[in-house]
Design an enzyme around this catalytic site. Structure first.
Site, PDB file in Angstrom:
ATOM      1  N   GLN A  43     -59.195 -72.380  -0.933  1.00  0.00           N
ATOM      2  CA  GLN A  43     -58.653 -71.403   0.010  1.00  0.00           C
ATOM      3  C   GLN A  43     -57.112 -71.342  -0.118  1.00  0.00           C
ATOM      4  O   GLN A  43     -56.599 -71.552  -1.206  1.00  0.00           O
ATOM      5  CB  GLN A  43     -59.089 -71.707   1.454  1.00  0.00           C
ATOM      6  CG  GLN A  43     -60.571 -71.477   1.713  1.00  0.00           C
ATOM      7  CD  GLN A  43     -61.459 -72.635   1.304  1.00  0.00           C
ATOM      8  OE1 GLN A  43     -61.189 -73.782   1.587  1.00  0.00           O
ATOM      9  NE2 GLN A  43     -62.550 -72.331   0.624  1.00  0.00           N
ATOM     10  N   LEU A  61     -49.715 -60.867 -12.787  1.00  0.00           N
ATOM     11  CA  LEU A  61     -48.585 -59.955 -12.977  1.00  0.00           C
ATOM     12  C   LEU A  61     -49.033 -58.680 -13.678  1.00  0.00           C
ATOM     13  O   LEU A  61     -48.553 -57.581 -13.384  1.00  0.00           O
ATOM     14  CB  LEU A  61     -47.483 -60.644 -13.791  1.00  0.00           C
ATOM     15  CG  LEU A  61     -46.208 -59.834 -14.010  1.00  0.00           C
ATOM     16  CD1 LEU A  61     -45.422 -59.706 -12.710  1.00  0.00           C
ATOM     17  CD2 LEU A  61     -45.333 -60.461 -15.093  1.00  0.00           C
ATOM     18  N   GLY A  83     -55.819 -67.659  -7.749  1.00  0.00           N
ATOM     19  CA  GLY A  83     -55.985 -68.013  -9.152  1.00  0.00           C
ATOM     20  C   GLY A  83     -55.745 -69.493  -9.415  1.00  0.00           C
ATOM     21  O   GLY A  83     -55.322 -69.886 -10.499  1.00  0.00           O
ATOM     22  N   LYS A  84     -56.064 -70.306  -8.410  1.00  0.00           N
ATOM     23  CA  LYS A  84     -55.843 -71.755  -8.537  1.00  0.00           C
ATOM     24  C   LYS A  84     -56.686 -72.368  -9.643  1.00  0.00           C
ATOM     25  O   LYS A  84     -56.251 -73.305 -10.316  1.00  0.00           O
ATOM     26  CB  LYS A  84     -56.147 -72.445  -7.202  1.00  0.00           C
ATOM     27  CG  LYS A  84     -55.239 -72.029  -6.069  1.00  0.00           C
ATOM     28  CD  LYS A  84     -55.620 -72.685  -4.767  1.00  0.00           C
ATOM     29  CE  LYS A  84     -56.940 -72.209  -4.220  1.00  0.00           C
ATOM     30  NZ  LYS A  84     -56.962 -70.782  -3.835  1.00  0.00           N
ATOM     31  N   GLY A 100     -55.608 -67.457   0.030  1.00  0.00           N
ATOM     32  CA  GLY A 100     -56.656 -67.836  -0.907  1.00  0.00           C
ATOM     33  C   GLY A 100     -56.809 -66.832  -2.031  1.00  0.00           C
ATOM     34  O   GLY A 100     -56.132 -65.796  -2.070  1.00  0.00           O
ATOM     35  N   ASP A 101     -57.661 -67.163  -3.004  1.00  0.00           N
ATOM     36  CA  ASP A 101     -57.966 -66.294  -4.152  1.00  0.00           C
ATOM     37  C   ASP A 101     -56.757 -66.043  -5.040  1.00  0.00           C
ATOM     38  O   ASP A 101     -56.657 -65.013  -5.701  1.00  0.00           O
ATOM     39  CB  ASP A 101     -58.541 -64.939  -3.679  1.00  0.00           C
ATOM     40  CG  ASP A 101     -59.701 -65.102  -2.723  1.00  0.00           C
ATOM     41  OD1 ASP A 101     -60.652 -65.814  -3.091  1.00  0.00           O
ATOM     42  OD2 ASP A 101     -59.656 -64.545  -1.618  1.00  0.00           O
ATOM     43  N   VAL A 157     -50.636 -63.645 -17.033  1.00  0.00           N
ATOM     44  CA  VAL A 157     -50.712 -62.212 -17.337  1.00  0.00           C
ATOM     45  C   VAL A 157     -52.131 -61.808 -17.777  1.00  0.00           C
ATOM     46  O   VAL A 157     -52.328 -60.808 -18.445  1.00  0.00           O
ATOM     47  CB  VAL A 157     -49.684 -61.821 -18.419  1.00  0.00           C
ATOM     48  CG1 VAL A 157     -48.267 -61.932 -17.874  1.00  0.00           C
ATOM     49  CG2 VAL A 157     -49.842 -62.676 -19.676  1.00  0.00           C
ATOM     50  N   PRO A 161     -65.336 -57.078  -1.346  1.00  0.00           N
ATOM     51  CA  PRO A 161     -64.052 -56.516  -1.770  1.00  0.00           C
ATOM     52  C   PRO A 161     -62.910 -57.170  -0.999  1.00  0.00           C
ATOM     53  O   PRO A 161     -63.008 -57.376   0.215  1.00  0.00           O
ATOM     54  CB  PRO A 161     -64.175 -55.028  -1.439  1.00  0.00           C
ATOM     55  CG  PRO A 161     -65.253 -54.938  -0.410  1.00  0.00           C
ATOM     56  CD  PRO A 161     -66.190 -56.061  -0.702  1.00  0.00           C
ATOM     57  N   ALA A 218     -65.485 -71.831  -1.670  1.00  0.00           N
ATOM     58  CA  ALA A 218     -64.437 -71.615  -2.670  1.00  0.00           C
ATOM     59  C   ALA A 218     -65.048 -71.034  -3.939  1.00  0.00           C
ATOM     60  O   ALA A 218     -66.191 -71.308  -4.267  1.00  0.00           O
ATOM     61  CB  ALA A 218     -63.743 -72.942  -2.990  1.00  0.00           C
ATOM     62  N   GLY A 219     -64.256 -70.237  -4.640  1.00  0.00           N
ATOM     63  CA  GLY A 219     -64.681 -69.716  -5.934  1.00  0.00           C
ATOM     64  C   GLY A 219     -63.525 -69.793  -6.898  1.00  0.00           C
ATOM     65  O   GLY A 219     -62.635 -68.950  -6.888  1.00  0.00           O
ATOM     66  N   HIS A 220     -63.477 -70.858  -7.700  1.00  0.00           N
ATOM     67  CA  HIS A 220     -62.379 -71.055  -8.643  1.00  0.00           C
ATOM     68  C   HIS A 220     -62.834 -70.641 -10.038  1.00  0.00           C
ATOM     69  O   HIS A 220     -63.765 -71.224 -10.596  1.00  0.00           O
ATOM     70  CB  HIS A 220     -61.921 -72.515  -8.620  1.00  0.00           C
ATOM     71  CG  HIS A 220     -61.264 -72.890  -7.327  1.00  0.00           C
ATOM     72  ND1 HIS A 220     -60.684 -74.117  -7.107  1.00  0.00           N
ATOM     73  CD2 HIS A 220     -61.073 -72.187  -6.191  1.00  0.00           C
ATOM     74  CE1 HIS A 220     -60.177 -74.150  -5.880  1.00  0.00           C
ATOM     75  NE2 HIS A 220     -60.420 -72.987  -5.312  1.00  0.00           N
TER      76      HIS A 220
END
Length: 429
Positions: A229, A337, A22-23, A19-20, A419, A309, A46-48
């Site tokens: 997720q 990246l 960057g979807k 998860g997390d 990026v 964190p 979820a946190g998008h």
């Protein structure tokens, strides 16, 4: 920056790690040429995150295509809905100038998160055997769903049916909450009034979304199925028991939306240039040192929903090849990246060893996974800022070498490279 989607295509965009990944950004980017975006599982855990024009928005339930005015957004039957979170989110996007009327649909089969689910979630997390949930009531809601006692959006349409189901549920939950945990009981009448009021607010959005989506497929619409997720948190295929309570995998996209698997013709896996994990559970490449701290701070690796964190480590090809296999991933979107820009050396885990022997497959049982030793290949860092670069050829040769190593090790092309957080900070191949 338009990524063309073929007419009539149905693509799944899912997280290929824990998860997390960057979807939200990737779905937002692809939505520019989509007709419909569907959230197919999970809940407000979820946190998008979507960033554009100098502003950042965090979505928990609404699909990440909501900021494109021509895109219809669907919350599928596989999602568990928190009424408070949903209304707050709708108001948030409205205040940003986004009109959701006529372009937001909610499945009448979606299950509801009730106040007792949130309390139980927090109570279950007490003690030494915690999973590390967000405490949003997701797990307990899915428990009720599979125990066949859950309350769905459609139940709000009939007050008598709703009241009967709710009274039965609260009777059982009060017994657990009061006798085992010593907490106070829930007020049935108060909850009834709150949820009936919620029904009035969402009534215009509720529909049979499976029928809507299958008609859209016949009409040649371009559809994105957005997972929450990540695949390694899948209830069946993840690192059980340290998993979520739903199916973020490609199979879950079908059951969570009502779109048959034969109509899905593309799966894109989203990965970070490194690996992160939130909550408990084994993490073979975790960096518990200053380097891990550097990646966390540079990548702003704190939960979008909880602020916790995130644990950080090197990219893990063993687990990635596993998620590629179980999801049929055909393309990869690589995010963050730029977080690695300042490193002298970058590593990729290419194998696991257990008691001196290399493992052939990724072990999903947590006991084994917690004992493996990662085998690394090292790459020279590029030591150059990449966040302003616009084409693949502009990337430093060391960054291209790193990306091409990922392709070689997985056999899957990296088609999208992020990026930076903004939708324009993206390189297409």
């Amino acid at each position: 920056m338009l990524i063309k989607i073929p007419d009539g295509a149905v693509w799944v965009i899912l997280g290929a790690q824990w998860g997390d990944e960057g979807k939200g950004k990737i779905v937002d980017l692809l939505s520019e040429d989509a007709d419909i975006v569907v959230r197919y599982q999970g809940g407000a855990n979820a946190g998008h995150t979507v960033s554009f024009d100098g502003k950042t928005y965090v979505l928990h339930l609404l699909p990440s295509g909501i900021f494109h005015p021509n895109v219809v957004c669907v919350i599928g039957n596989g999602v568990v809905l928190d009424p408070i979170a949903l209304i707050e989110e709708i108001e948030m996007v409205k205040s940003a100038g986004v009109d959701v009327s006529g372009r937001l649909f909610i499945s009448h089969r979606a299950h509801l998160i009730m106040p007792y689910h949130k309390l139980l979630d927090k109570l279950y997390e007490q003690g030494d055997d915690k999973i590390g949930t967000t405490g949003k009531g997701i797990g307990p809601s899915y428990v009720d769903k599979y125990a066949r006692v859950g309350i769905r959006v459609v139940d709000l349409l009939d007050r008598d049916v709703f009241c009967k189901k709710l009274r039965k549920n609260i009777e059982l939950k009060n017994e657990i909450i009061e006798k085992i945990y010593g907490e106070t009981k829930f007020d049935v009448e108060k909850i009834i009034d709150e949820y009936i009021e919620f029904d009035k607010k969402i009534d215009e959005y509720v529909t049979d979304t499976a029928v809507y989506l299958n008609r859209a497929i016949k009409d040649g619409k371009k559809i994105l199925l957005e997972g929450a997720q990540g695949a390694l948190l899948d209830i069946d295929h993840g690192t059980y028991p340290y998993v979520t309570s739903s199916s973020p995998t490609a199979g879950g996209a079908s059951t969570g939306s009502g779109i048959p698997p034969t109509k899905i013709n593309g799966v894109i896996g989203v990965i970070k240039a490194y690996t992160t994990r939130v909550g408990e559970g084994p993490f073979p490449t975790e960096l518990k040192d200053e380097l891990g701290d550097h990646i966390r701070e540079k990548g702003h690796e704190y939960g979008a929903t909880t602020g916790r964190p995130r644990r950080c480590g090197w990219l893990d090809i063993v687990s990635l090849n596993y998620t590629i296999m179980i999801n049929g991933i055909e393309k990869l979107a690589l995010t963050k990246l730029d977080v690695l820009d300042e490193l002298d050396e970058i590593k990729i885990c290419v194998a696991y060893e257990l008691k001196g022997k290399k493992l052939k497959n990724f072990p999903t049982d947590s006991e084994t996974l917690s004992k493996v030793e990662p085998v690394y290949e090292s790459f020279k860092g590029w030591k150059t800022k990449t966040s302003d670069l616009k084409s693949y050829s502009d990337l430093p040769s060391e960054a291209r070498e790193y990306i091409e190593a990922i392709e070689k090790l997985t056999g899957v092309k990296v088609s999208i490279i992020s990026v930076g957080a903004d939708r324009n900070q993206t390189i297409l191949r």
